[in-house]
Design a protein around this motif. Structure first.
Motif, short mmCIF file in Angstrom:
data_model
loop_
_atom_site.label_atom_id
_atom_site.label_comp_id
_atom_site.label_asym_id
_atom_site.label_seq_id
_atom_site.Cartn_x
_atom_site.Cartn_y
_atom_site.Cartn_z
N ARG A 23 -45.14 -22.88 -97.40
CA ARG A 23 -45.51 -23.04 -95.99
C ARG A 23 -45.39 -21.72 -95.24
O ARG A 23 -46.17 -21.44 -94.32
CB ARG A 23 -44.66 -24.13 -95.29
CG ARG A 23 -44.74 -25.54 -95.92
CD ARG A 23 -46.09 -26.02 -96.33
NE ARG A 23 -46.97 -26.35 -95.21
CZ ARG A 23 -48.23 -26.82 -95.40
NH1 ARG A 23 -48.73 -26.91 -96.59
NH2 ARG A 23 -48.97 -27.11 -94.36
N SER A 24 -44.44 -20.87 -95.65
CA SER A 24 -44.30 -19.57 -94.95
C SER A 24 -45.46 -18.65 -95.35
O SER A 24 -45.88 -17.79 -94.57
CB SER A 24 -42.94 -18.91 -95.28
OG SER A 24 -42.94 -18.36 -96.58
N LYS A 27 -48.37 -19.83 -93.22
CA LYS A 27 -48.13 -19.39 -91.83
C LYS A 27 -48.42 -17.89 -91.69
O LYS A 27 -49.08 -17.47 -90.73
CB LYS A 27 -46.68 -19.69 -91.45
CG LYS A 27 -46.35 -19.54 -89.97
CD LYS A 27 -44.95 -20.08 -89.65
CE LYS A 27 -44.58 -19.91 -88.18
NZ LYS A 27 -44.71 -18.50 -87.74
N ASP A 44 -55.63 -23.10 -90.05
CA ASP A 44 -54.57 -24.04 -89.69
C ASP A 44 -55.12 -25.37 -89.16
O ASP A 44 -54.62 -26.44 -89.50
CB ASP A 44 -53.59 -23.42 -88.70
CG ASP A 44 -54.30 -22.62 -87.60
OD1 ASP A 44 -53.61 -22.06 -86.74
OD2 ASP A 44 -55.55 -22.55 -87.63
N ASP A 51 -54.58 -31.27 -95.41
CA ASP A 51 -53.25 -31.78 -95.77
C ASP A 51 -53.24 -33.31 -95.76
O ASP A 51 -52.71 -33.94 -96.67
CB ASP A 51 -52.19 -31.31 -94.77
CG ASP A 51 -51.89 -29.82 -94.87
OD1 ASP A 51 -51.14 -29.31 -94.01
OD2 ASP A 51 -52.42 -29.16 -95.79
N ARG A 75 -51.99 -24.16 -100.01
CA ARG A 75 -51.81 -25.28 -99.07
C ARG A 75 -51.89 -26.62 -99.80
O ARG A 75 -51.06 -27.50 -99.61
CB ARG A 75 -52.89 -25.17 -97.98
CG ARG A 75 -52.62 -26.09 -96.82
CD ARG A 75 -53.21 -25.64 -95.50
NE ARG A 75 -52.68 -26.55 -94.49
CZ ARG A 75 -52.43 -26.21 -93.24
NH1 ARG A 75 -52.73 -25.00 -92.80
NH2 ARG A 75 -51.90 -27.08 -92.39
N SER A 78 -48.96 -27.11 -102.55
CA SER A 78 -47.62 -27.37 -101.98
C SER A 78 -47.42 -28.85 -101.67
O SER A 78 -46.29 -29.29 -101.47
CB SER A 78 -47.44 -26.56 -100.69
OG SER A 78 -48.26 -27.10 -99.65
#
Ligand SMILES: Nc1ncnc2c1ncn2[C@@H]1O[C@H](/C=C/CNC(=O)c2cc([N+](=O)[O-])cc(O)c2O)[C@@H](O)[C@H]1O
Ligand SMILES: [Mg+2]
Length: 214
Positions: A23-24, A27, A44, A51, A75, A78
């Motif tokens: 996630r980092s 980001k 995003d 997601d 993305r 994860s």
């Protein structure tokens, strides 16, 4: 020598993201693309739709067409369950090299198989080469003119089963009109448009989710 944008994007990941924290990584790329240099990641806003489709489907086998720098690869991966697999195809060797390092920084090497080559070459090899029986989810984000021919190739190779989901980025901008017509008219798909915006901009774009009915 001058660096390329993908190289600068990777630099932003290595500088601002925590190793092993997908996630980092996501980001850090979004920050870089929003505040430094635009790049063609799903982004995003559309990423949240991606997601929700992935989480709801809980797919065991995912195929991504068009890795680019690996943003959507990371993305999606994860969110996958423990033994699930994501195969991502990228035919530009420079992009593949960057994506490989972004995936490694996220610590997702075990879930992701990055293949350097074209969809036309590798879709027919999915079964024999990767032991793939069926695809639960296909995320299309490569050249927009390849969406329709590759969808027909996936059908012809028997890689789609009742319930397989095709999720296509950019169906409005840059657009893939022939693909959209096909999945919306075909009795073999139940198609749904998720309206959003082109990554990091106010322009309209969206994702088309098409469920294969068998
Ligand atoms: N048949 C194939 N097999 C394997 N890899 C392939 C492939 N065709 C293309 N690729 C790779 O997929 C990526 C292409 C993305 C095109 N997206 C785009 O052109 C795009 C453009 C905008 N935009 O202009 O605003 C916004 C977006 O979100 C976009 O995805 C590149 O990394 C390219 O090397
Ligand atoms: Mg895209």
């Amino acid at each position: 020598t001058q660096s390329t944008r993908p190289q600068r994007l990777l630099g932003a990941v290595q500088k601002n993201a925590t190793r092993g924290d997908p996630r980092s990584v996501v980001k850090a790329i979004d920050e870089f693309c929003r505040h430094k240099e635009w790049a063609m990641n799903v982004g995003d806003e559309k990423g949240c739709i991606l997601d929700s489709v992935v989480s709801e489907l809980n797919p065991a086998t995912v195929l991504e067409l068009g890795t680019y720098c690996g943003y959507s690869t990371v993305r999606i991966a994860s969110l996958l369950p423990p033994h699930a697999k994501l195969i991502t195809l990228e035919f530009n060797p420079d992009y593949a090299k960057i994506a490989c390092q972004v995936i490694a920084w996220a610590g997702l090497e075990d879930k992701i198989q990055l293949v350097e080559g074209s969809s036309a070459e590798w879709i027919p090899k999915m079964k024999e080469h990767f032991g793939v029986k069926m695809l639960d989810l296909v995320f299309m984000d490569h050249w927009k003119d390849d969406y329709l021919p590759d969808t027909k190739l996936l059908e012809d190779c028997g890689l789609l089963r009742k319930g397989s989901v095709l999720l296509a980025d950019n169906v409005i901008c840059p657009g893939s009109p022939d693909y959209l017509k096909y999945v919306r008219r075909s009795p073999r798909y139940k198609s749904q448009y998720f309206r959003s915006h082109l990554e990091y901009t106010k322009a309209e774009d969206g994702l088309e989710k098409s469920v294969f009915l068998g």
